[in-house]
Structure formats: C-alpha cells, structure tokens
Write a protein that holds these residues in place. Structure first.
Motif, short mmCIF file in Angstrom:
data_model
loop_
_atom_site.label_atom_id
_atom_site.label_comp_id
_atom_site.label_asym_id
_atom_site.label_seq_id
_atom_site.Cartn_x
_atom_site.Cartn_y
_atom_site.Cartn_z
N GLY B 81 34.67 43.10 61.06
CA GLY B 81 35.25 43.92 62.12
C GLY B 81 36.58 43.39 62.60
N GLU B 82 36.86 42.12 62.32
CA GLU B 82 38.15 41.56 62.74
C GLU B 82 39.24 41.92 61.72
N ILE B 83 40.48 41.73 62.19
CA ILE B 83 41.63 42.19 61.40
C ILE B 83 42.37 40.98 60.84
N ILE B 84 42.79 41.09 59.60
CA ILE B 84 43.66 40.05 59.04
C ILE B 84 45.10 40.46 59.35
N LEU B 85 45.84 39.54 59.96
CA LEU B 85 47.17 39.88 60.48
C LEU B 85 48.06 40.54 59.42
N ASP B 86 48.25 39.88 58.29
CA ASP B 86 49.10 40.42 57.23
C ASP B 86 48.37 40.39 55.90
N VAL B 87 48.42 41.50 55.18
CA VAL B 87 47.91 41.53 53.81
C VAL B 87 48.97 42.22 52.98
N CYS B 88 49.48 41.52 51.98
CA CYS B 88 50.61 42.04 51.19
C CYS B 88 50.24 42.04 49.71
N GLY B 89 50.44 43.15 49.05
CA GLY B 89 50.15 43.18 47.62
C GLY B 89 50.16 44.60 47.09
N PRO B 90 49.70 44.82 45.88
CA PRO B 90 49.24 43.80 44.93
C PRO B 90 50.43 43.08 44.30
N LEU B 91 50.31 41.76 44.13
CA LEU B 91 51.42 40.97 43.62
C LEU B 91 51.09 40.42 42.23
N GLY B 92 52.13 39.98 41.55
CA GLY B 92 51.98 39.41 40.21
C GLY B 92 51.84 40.47 39.15
N LYS B 93 52.00 40.02 37.91
CA LYS B 93 51.82 40.95 36.79
C LYS B 93 50.32 41.10 36.53
N PRO B 94 49.86 42.33 36.32
CA PRO B 94 48.45 42.49 35.99
C PRO B 94 48.14 41.86 34.63
N THR B 95 46.86 41.56 34.41
CA THR B 95 46.43 41.03 33.12
C THR B 95 46.74 42.03 32.03
N HIS B 96 47.19 41.50 30.90
CA HIS B 96 47.42 42.39 29.75
C HIS B 96 46.07 42.73 29.15
N ILE B 97 45.68 43.99 29.30
CA ILE B 97 44.36 44.39 28.80
C ILE B 97 44.52 45.53 27.81
N GLU B 98 44.00 45.36 26.59
CA GLU B 98 43.98 46.46 25.61
C GLU B 98 42.72 46.30 24.78
N LYS B 99 42.36 47.33 24.07
CA LYS B 99 41.17 47.23 23.23
C LYS B 99 41.51 46.31 22.07
N CYS B 100 40.80 45.19 21.98
CA CYS B 100 41.18 44.21 20.96
C CYS B 100 39.97 43.51 20.35
N GLY B 101 38.74 43.87 20.72
CA GLY B 101 37.58 43.25 20.09
C GLY B 101 36.81 42.38 21.06
N THR B 102 36.61 41.13 20.67
CA THR B 102 35.81 40.24 21.50
C THR B 102 36.70 39.36 22.36
N VAL B 103 36.41 39.35 23.64
CA VAL B 103 37.18 38.54 24.58
C VAL B 103 36.22 37.62 25.32
N ILE B 104 36.54 36.33 25.36
CA ILE B 104 35.72 35.40 26.13
C ILE B 104 36.41 35.14 27.47
N CYS B 105 35.72 35.37 28.57
CA CYS B 105 36.28 35.11 29.90
C CYS B 105 35.56 33.90 30.49
N VAL B 106 36.34 32.85 30.75
CA VAL B 106 35.76 31.63 31.28
C VAL B 106 36.14 31.49 32.75
N GLY B 107 35.15 31.25 33.60
CA GLY B 107 35.45 31.09 35.03
C GLY B 107 34.79 29.83 35.56
N GLY B 108 35.54 29.11 36.42
CA GLY B 108 34.98 27.91 37.02
C GLY B 108 35.13 27.97 38.52
N GLY B 109 34.08 27.62 39.25
CA GLY B 109 34.13 27.57 40.71
C GLY B 109 34.54 28.91 41.29
N THR B 110 35.45 28.89 42.29
CA THR B 110 35.91 30.13 42.92
C THR B 110 36.60 31.04 41.91
#
Ligand SMILES: Cc1cc2nc3c(=O)[nH]c(=O)nc-3n(C[C@H](O)[C@H](O)[C@H](O)COP(=O)(O)OP(=O)(O)OC[C@H]3O[C@@H](n4cnc5c(N)ncnc54)[C@H](O)[C@@H]3O)c2cc1C
Ligand SMILES: Cc1cc2nc3c(=O)[nH]c(=O)nc-3n(C[C@H](O)[C@H](O)[C@H](O)COP(=O)(O)OP(=O)(O)OC[C@H]3O[C@@H](n4cnc5c(N)ncnc54)[C@H](O)[C@@H]3O)c2cc1C
Ligand code: SF4
Ligand code: FES
Lengths: 473, 279
Positions: B81-110
């Motif tokens: 219910g509270e408000i975040i003072l400033d939110v700016c975006g979307p920033l950065g280049k998006p991930t390059h995504i195309e149909k290419c077969g098998t992709v492994i996505c590795v994530g650690g922690g956050t």
C-alpha cells in the motif's frame, strides 16, 4: 556621444564570499548586487543610439531598455523586458559567458570595463517575484486561456525544453515535459554546482512554469518509457527533443577504469543531483580524495575542480593541453578557481593513469606539450615535446574532456536523421527534424554549447510550433 | 504510474522480498533483461533492480531484492500500500531472445528472480529451457515453483546438499553440457564469482554465454559512465550497452574491484541506519 560626468571606468564590484571561506562551502560564491549597487551599475550604461550589446546576446534581449528601466529604479519594467525574450534570466545572468556575448560587444569595453550586464540581469530576475511573470508578459492575470485543442510534449528538461514550455504555455498551449532523471532542470541541476547556480534559483523558474500549467513527468525516459511515436499516437501535435549531449567521453588511455577515475558527469551528478556533499545525510556516496587531477579546460573542468576543493581535497590540479589563454571556460570561473586554490598544470596531456596493487589510482603520467601552428579553430595546436613527460601524484582523476550525443532516444526513433557526429539534424531556421512536427534544439543538435544558445534554439522551435498551431500572439 | 506496492512477499524473511508494483507504462514496455531504477526517499540514492516479471494487463512489475545495505534495507521497511518515490524504466537492452533450440539458464541467489524472467522469455520463444538454480541451502532457493511450471528441466544445486546436487551450479552445468552437445546458449545471472565460474565452464564447450553485469550505476541512462565495464578490451556502459554481455569477454576482476569502491561509505551508511532503527 557624451559620456556622463560622473562616469566610472570600473564596473561596480560584485560582492563575493572570500576565497578562503567559500572554498570550504557550497553556498553561492557571488552574492549579488544590492539595489544601490545595481542602480549605480545600470547608470554606467550610456544608452547608445545603436546598442551593440543586443546583437551580442543570442536571444537578443533588449539590453539597453532593461538597463535603462533599472537605472531609473523600475525593476518590474526591466523584468518585463528580460522575460520577453529570455525565459530564465536568473539562470543566464549567472552562467552566460558574458565576456564573449553581450558584455563583449558593449562599447564601453573598448576603453573601459563594459557594463556588468549579466550581474544586472541577475539582480532584476532575483528581485522581481517571478510568480507575476505571466501577468507581466501577457497582460492577463492568468496566462492565455488554456487551449485544450492542442498539446505539445518536450523530452528532456534542460534550458531548451524549459524555454519551449514557457513560450508555449504563455500562449495557452498545454505542455508536458518528460525527463529521464528524478529532478527537473537538466544540466542546471545535475551539472552546474550549487555554489554557482543555487538549485533554488532553478526551482523558482521551474515553479513559475508549473504555475503556468506545464506538466512535469520525471523518471520518464524518452525511447524507453515512451517513444516519440507513442507521443504522436497519444495526440501530441508537436514534440520537442531537448535531451542534451550527456554521453561522457573518455580518452582511451591505460588505467581509465581504475577505482578513482571519474567522468565529470558522474562526479558532478553524484554531488549535485545526489547531494553527495552531504553524505551520509544523503545516501549517494562520493569519493573523498586528497590529490585530484581534473583533465580539461572548460566550465565543466572548473566546476569539478572547485567541487573537489570544497570536499576537502588538499591539492586540486587542472591539466590542460594548451595555455590559460585558450581555456574555453567562462573567465570568471577560471579566476574564481585560481583564487580558491586550484593549481593549473598547463601544456600537459595525460597519457596514462597508474594504479596501486588494489587498482586504485596513485598517479597520472602527463606528456609535456608546446604550442605549434594554429588549427582550424584558430587556436594554436598543442604538440608533444618528444620524450618529455611528468608524473602527478593523485588519488583521483576526473575527465572533463567533453560529451557527445546519448543514443538512447535516437536509436529508438526510426526516421530521425542524424549528423555525422551523431547529433540530430534539425533545420536551423525552424528547429524541425526529419520527422514532421518533431523538433530538436540545444546540445543534442549542435553538441555541448551554452545555456543561452540552448534557450535560443528552444525559442526558435517554440515560435514555429506556435505558428503551426495558430496560437502565436 | 502510482508506484504503489500492491503486494509484498517475504521470500526469505528479513533477507529477500518480492514486490509487485503498480507501474503500467513500465509493465507495457518491459522485456526480459530490463531493469528499473528506484529511489526510496527524497535523500535516497538511485538503486538499480532487475524486473523479475511483468503483467502488462494488470499494469504491474515485479522486483525481488536482497537486503545488503542501507537502500535495500530501507526498501524492506516499506509495506503493502505504500508508494515508492521514484521508479524509472524499463532500462537497459532487453535480452536477445530468438528461437534457437536448447538454452540453459543458470541463476544464483537473488539472481534467480531475474533469470526467471529471461527463462520465461526463451520458453515463450519456443526454446527448450533448462533451468539450473543454486543457493547455499534449500530455504534460500527462489522461484523454483514458477520455473518448474514452464521449464521442462529444473536442476538444483545447494552448497549443503539440502536440495538437489550438493555443490555448485557449475558442477551441474558441466555435467549437463557434457551430456548434450546441442545447447545453443547459456545465460547466467547471479553473484559475480558464479557468473565468472559459469563462463569458465562453458568456454571449452564453445557455447555462447551471456552474463548480466550488476556494476554500480548512477543515472542508468548512459550519462555518467559509472557502470563502465571492460568487455573484450573495450569500455562498455552496462546500463545502456548491457547489462548483458558475452561472458567470455568480460573482465570480471575489474568488475569486482569497481563494485567494492564504496565499501567504507556503504558501511558507514548502514551503521547509521542500524543505529537510527535501533538494531
Ligand atoms: C558542469 C557544466 C557546467 C556548465 N557551465 C555552463 C556555464 O557556465 N554557462 C553556460 O552557458 N553553459 C554551461 N554549460 C553548458 C550548458 O549547461 C548546456 O549547454 C545546456 O544545459 C544545454 O541545454 P539542453 O536544453 O540542450 O539540455 P541539458 O541541460 O543537457 O538537459 C537535457 C535533459 O534531458 C534529459 N534527458 C536525456 N536523455 C533523455 C531521454 N532519453 N528522455 C528524457 N530525458 C532525457 C537529461 O536527463 C537532462 O535533464 C555547462 C555544462 C556542464 C555539464
Ligand atoms: C542492472 C542491475 C540490476 C540489479 N538487479 C538486482 C536485483 O534484481 N535484486 C537485487 O537484490 N539487487 C540487484 N542489483 C544490485 C543492487 O542494485 C544493489 O544491491 C543495491 O544498489 C545495493 O544498495 P544498498 O544501499 O542496499 O547497499 P550498499 O551497501 O550501498 O551496497 C552493497 C553492494 O551493492 C552494490 N551497489 C551499491 N550501490 C549500487 C548502485 N548504485 N548500483 C549497483 N550496485 C550497487 C555494491 O557492490 C555494493 O558493494 C542490480 C544491480 C544492477 C546494476
Ligand atoms: S542572456 Fe546572456 S548574453 Fe543575453 S544579455 Fe543576458 S547575460 Fe548577456
Ligand atoms: S549508470 Fe551512468 S552511464 Fe551507466
């Protein structure tokens, strides 16, 4: 032309904080004229038949007239004259390079000191309550009736966009300004430091625009949060691009990514926008180095160097590859910097930044230069003295070597023609770009220049827009 | 955009939370790989956080953060219910995504949260997505249910062996790459040492490897150079040229050293915050 009897060849001095006091604080250096001083200085103006100063001003303020009103003690009339052509007189009076513009053309300057036009402009703007500006300009108690048939968007909130907004708002056009950062004002808030242009002065000018019905949208990035096509689809009749030239250049010399090397943009943004001079009261941190080298000779270099002094650095050097005479900075800034204790390392050009075992800056290697033949700009070209280098022991280096066009919006705008150097191509008469009804002006068109030239460009574009929308007064 | 926190979920109590924020314009424009910059109070710094998910219809974006210092601790004090003072975006280049077969996505922690958005993008593009997630122990794993929902393979590694393989994500990754020569791309998001290790593992396999660099940012729109990184000997700005780059070309040492440059001030800020908040 009869010069008045009591004529004083020397301009009325500007009250200032003493150099050894101000180099430890962020308060404004120049304190401003008192009413008496302002009127005294205004009376040095000899009211030429053909005033040359007006031609020297990029927005052609009727200087003779405003100074004349002030000489007679009539501040409101003086203010009205200023506001006719200049939306931000309190800013311009502080930051214009007057010595090459109005004051540089003043006839008195041939033999004596020119009239201190910038200081008078500042006095009038500071004295006059800008809230009544609308009434003064239009003769209405409120600005022209809002016209809900039209609307205009500006991207970026620097002086060029603020000028567009002021001009159109006075004609009743609703204007929305989209700004990427969280504060409004462009370089006036994130670049030029508090001690030279207090944030409150900018906020007052922005507040006056807000009172005239201008809508501000901070945290909106043109090309990311919203594109120009989106704005056109949303029914905006015209779009003005005033995004500045904010992409910092680096030198591509070894050691540039060491800890302690900053672009002037990063350093000044941390301090000014992030208020890092007041860390930890504010959250944005800034480095606290002992010995600092600033590379460059412009206003930006002066601002960075004087900021570092105020944050407690023991030695601050400005390294510049030519001599003091060729420095592009405003004369007053250079003088103030030297008075405050900034040391000049002239005729030197950095060739490497050297780090310690923790990748922190520990020194900079400079190539010693000498002046050779004049180059295209007419300035003598610096050439390296073979085999002669020197070391400067520093723990921080700030690069103030210029900026270029930021591609974020440009890449997201198909059909927008750019110049070879990546700036926007705009018609010099109208400010219109290759996309109909999309205009551009300020640093994104010509590369980084001055506040007043950005305003001049904004004014030109706004006039064209007003004519197209048939709201010109 | 009201920037109102519509939903707050403690994923790891006191450490990691998820916020769903009302930001319709950003939700409309955001793509996997994009991030936002927040400011939490009027004396606050600009904090970059990855967009972990969006719901363009509902007009919301999701962020997931780890409490590491003053700004993230402040964010953690905000309630639904509270408000975040400033939110700016979307920033950065998006991930390059195309149909290419098998992709492994590795994530650690956050980083698993950020990786989740990219994995979803690859899945929607029709790729076979293998998710590999890692954490110190089972209770620190994030987004496993969501990832399990659309990834045909979800592989887990924990340091203590409380779930999946006992050891690092890189062990699982090497194993998976050895079994299958047809993997076209590996994406890794997480702590710097993890991304560096992933790039090292994939190198001999010659698999394209994308890492997301979390360098220190100020404006986030290309105006300051604070975020600059060395990629293949060239200086690139993570906020506008990235944040994703070729993991085989990134100078991770430089990144590490630049990330640590404000350690003293960060500690000072956090100590002050703790004293003010009485803990
Ligand atoms: C440190 C410093 C000192 C200076 N000192 C002087 C001086 O003394 N006198 C003088 O005359 N000139 C000075 N200048 C130059 C002067 O400030 C500029 O020429 C002038 O501000 C240019 O105005 P502008 O309207 O083009 O844009 P800017 O003032 O550059 O403002 C552009 C705005 O657009 C925003 N923006 C950028 N991209 C986007 C996007 N995609 N979407 C939305 N918003 C965006 C930026 O955040 C910024 O707020 C100085 C410049 C600097 C950096
Ligand atoms: C593109 C990008 C996406 C990110 N996405 C996420 C995310 O989804 N979830 C998440 O938990 N974290 C994310 N981060 C990291 C996050 O921005 C930092 O953890 C946060 O700024 C720390 O602020 P603090 O005051 O809490 O901690 P501090 O005590 O200030 O800093 C702790 C550490 O965080 C890093 N950091 C500090 N300031 C910044 C800054 N302005 N920009 C970047 N890093 C900084 C430094 O390495 C520092 O040592 C992302 C960073 C980037 C650049
Ligand atoms: S705007 Fe600048 S150039 Fe014009 S009169 Fe004022 S100080 Fe001089
Ligand atoms: S954060 Fe300023 S340029 Fe990337």
């Amino acid at each position: 032309m009869a010069i008045k009897k009591k004529f004083n060849p020397i301009r009325t001095p500007m009250p200032e904080q003493p150099a050894d006091v101000r180099n430890k604080n962020f308060k404004e250096v120049a304190l401003g004229y008192s009413r008496e001083q302002a009127i005294e200085e205004a009376n040095r103006c000899i009211q030429c038949k053909v005033p040359l100063c007006q031609k020297g001003c990029p927005v052609e303020i009727d200087i003779k007239s405003f100074v004349g009103h002030l000489a007679a003690g009539d501040v409101p009339s003086a203010y009205r004259v200023l506001k006719e052509t200049n939306a931000l007189p309190a800013v311009c009076g502080r930051v214009c390079p007057q010595e090459t513009q109005c004051e540089g053309s003043c006839i008195l300057g041939k033999k004596h000191e020119p009239v201190a036009i910038g200081r008078l402009e500042r006095f009038v703007a500071d004295t006059f309550d800008s809230d009544s500006a609308c009434e003064m300009i239009t003769g209405h108690t409120a600005c022209s009736l809002p016209n809900d048939q039209v609307k205009v968007a500006c991207i970026g909130s620097g002086p060029s966009s603020l000028t567009v907004a002021g001009y159109l708002a006075a004609r009743g056009v609703p204007v929305t300004i989209y700004e990427a950062l969280h504060e409004i004002g462009g370089v006036l808030v994130y670049g030029i430091p508090e001690f030279r242009l207090p944030k409150a002065v900018v906020a007052r000018e922005v507040g006056a625009l807000w009172a005239k019905g201008v809508t501000f949208m901070p945290n909106w990035v043109g090309g990311k949060t919203i594109t120009i096509q989106d704005l056109i689809d949303d029914g905006f009749d015209a779009v003005f691009i005033g995004v500045g030239a904010g992409l910092p250049w680096f030198l591509n010399i070894p050691g540039e990514n060491l800890v302690g090397v900053y672009s002037s943009n990063e350093y000044l943004t941390r301090i000014n926008l992030g208020r890092a001079y007041d860390f930890p009261n504010y959250d944005t941190p800034a480095p606290r180095p002992r010995n600092v080298a600033v590379i460059g000779g412009g206003n930006v270099a002066m601002d960075a160097a004087r900021t570092a002094l105020r944050l407690g650095a023991e030695n601050v050097y400005i390294t510049y590859r030519r001599t003091q005479d060729e420095m592009p900075a405003r004369l007053e800034e250079l003088h103030h910097a030297i008075e405050e204790g900034v040391q000049l390392e002239l005729l030197t050009s950095p060739i490497a930044i050297n780090g310690d075992e923790n990748s922190h800056v520990k020194s900079m290697t400079l190539q010693v230069m000498e002046l050779g033949e004049p180059d295209a700009s007419g300035r003598r070209r610096p050439v390296a003295v073979k085999g002669k280098t020197k070391e400067l022991e520093v723990d921080m280096v700030i690069l103030a070597v210029g900026t270029g066009a930021n591609p974020v919006l440009l890449e997201a705008t198909p059909g927008l023609n750019l110049s070879k150097s990546g700036y926007i191509d705009a018609n010099p008469e109208t400010g219109e770009t290759s996309i109909p009804n999309v205009f551009a002006g300020g640093d994104i068109v010509g590369g980084s220049a001055t506040v007043i030239s950005a305003m001049g460009a904004g004014r030109k574009a706004a006039k064209t827009i007003a004519e197209r929308l048939k709201v010109e007064l | 955009m009201s920037n109102k926190i519509l939903q707050k979920k403690a994923l790891i109590p006191g450490q990691t939370s998820l916020l769903v924020i009302d930001a319709p314009q950003i939700a409309k424009k955001a793509k996997p790989g994009n991030f936002v910059i927040l400011r939490i109070h009027d004396k606050g710094e600009r904090v970059p956080l990855t967009i972990a998910d969006t719901d363009p219809e509902a007009g919301t974006i999701t962020i997931v953060y780890l409490v590491v210092g003053k700004s993230s601790a402040l964010l953690e004090t905000l309630k639904e219910g509270e408000i975040i003072l400033d939110v700016c975006g979307p920033l950065g280049k998006p991930t390059h995504i195309e149909k290419c077969g098998t992709v492994i996505c590795v994530g650690g922690g956050t980083g698993i949260a950020a990786m989740h958005h990219i994995a979803k993008g690859h899945h929607k593009a029709g790729n076979h997505v293998v998710a590999i997630v890692g954490a110190r122990s089972k209770d620190l794993l994030l987004f496993c249910d969501e990832l399990g929902g659309f990834c045909p393979e979800l592989l887990i590694a924990t340091d203590d062996g409380s779930s999946g393989h006992k050891g690092f994500v890189t062990d699982v990754l090497r194993d998976r790459l050895e079994k299958d020569k047809d993997v076209t791309e590996v994406v890794a998001i997480g702590p710097v040492p993890m991304m560096e290790a992933v790039a090292k593992v994939t190198k001999p396999f010659g698999v394209r490897t994308v890492v997301s660099l979390n360098s220190i940012m100020v404006d986030g729109v290309g105006m300051c150079g604070a975020c600059r990184c060395n990629v293949g000997g060239e200086t690139r700005f993570a906020c506008v040229d990235g944040p994703e780059f070729d993991g085989h070309k990134v100078d991770f040492n430089e990144l590490r050293m630049r990330l640590a440059q404000y350690k003293n001030q960060e500690n000072e800020s956090m100590d002050l915050f703790r004293r003010e908040h009485g803990n």
